[in-house]
Enzyme design. Sequence first.
Site, PDB file in Angstrom:
ATOM      1  CB  ALA A  62      -1.196   0.165   1.511  1.00 47.58           C
ATOM      2  N   GLY A 108      -1.585  -4.504   0.682  1.00 48.96           N
ATOM      3  CA  GLY A 108      -2.307  -4.317  -0.269  1.00 48.96           C
ATOM      4  C   GLY A 108      -1.864  -4.869  -1.950  1.00 48.96           C
ATOM      5  CD  GLU A 111      -4.362  -6.286   2.189  1.00 48.84           C
ATOM      6  OE1 GLU A 111      -5.436  -6.975   3.116  1.00 48.84           O
ATOM      7  OE2 GLU A 111      -4.542  -5.619   2.238  1.00 48.84           O
ATOM      8  CD  GLU A 131      -0.293  -5.551   5.418  1.00 48.41           C
ATOM      9  OE1 GLU A 131      -1.253  -5.672   4.478  1.00 48.41           O
ATOM     10  OE2 GLU A 131      -0.369  -6.797   5.599  1.00 48.41           O
TER      11      GLU A 131
END
Length: 257
Positions: A62, A108, A111, A131
Amino acid sequence: MEYLSYSKENQIGTILLQHAPANALCSPMIREINSVLDEVEKDSEVKALVIRGEGRFFSAGADIKEFTTVEDASGFSELGAYGQQVFDRIEQFSKPVIAAVHGAALGGGLELAMACHMRLVTDNTKLGLPELQLGLVPGFAGSQRLPRYVGAAKATEMLLTSEPITGTDAMQWGLANHVVSEDELLDKAYTLAGKAAAKSAVAVSLALELVDFARKGEYEQGAKKETESFGKAFASHDGQEGIQAFIEKRKPEFKDR
């Protein structure tokens, strides 16, 4: 579009992530992905979608810089909720979505890849959810999708250690459909997409919907839906064409209706 480009050829659409240097996911990029899904959904000429990254990585995580602009917990939760909404849409999309993953799919990025119907990786691809190294947890439903693919124990290990696995490991653990060399990755992705695109769009859409029931662990509802879909497929033009083509020993000519 600022963070990606979209193109289509031979009934296959391509989303190319273009957010240098690592294709970090940010809210504007996710909005652009959602906008492309709107376009693909309406375009009967596109029957499969490939998502890939430009440069060295599929997506290395991310956009941490965006996190610094969020003022409070509710704002951070809203950021996660929007990502989950778009990724859920990918997972439930009526046309097959294939992630061609090279370099790294972390945070991310993983994901996003996990939300796709199929994942192709290279042997040296790094995949993980790091994370917790930042004192955070996944926000785009990664904590829920990863255990479905690799099991709760392995997912817990990956989360708590923040250590990625290789593409070869991902294949062995059930996270990836195929592991290939980087030179073969795109050919394999488009070959797979082409095989799906050659099928009746009616049957493909029904099949994806049925698999989603299994993904959610809803066996009885899925089995019931399958009987209904079985009838719909049979009654469709393409269902009748497929049966007739088999009897006549020829290739079916599907009309996607």
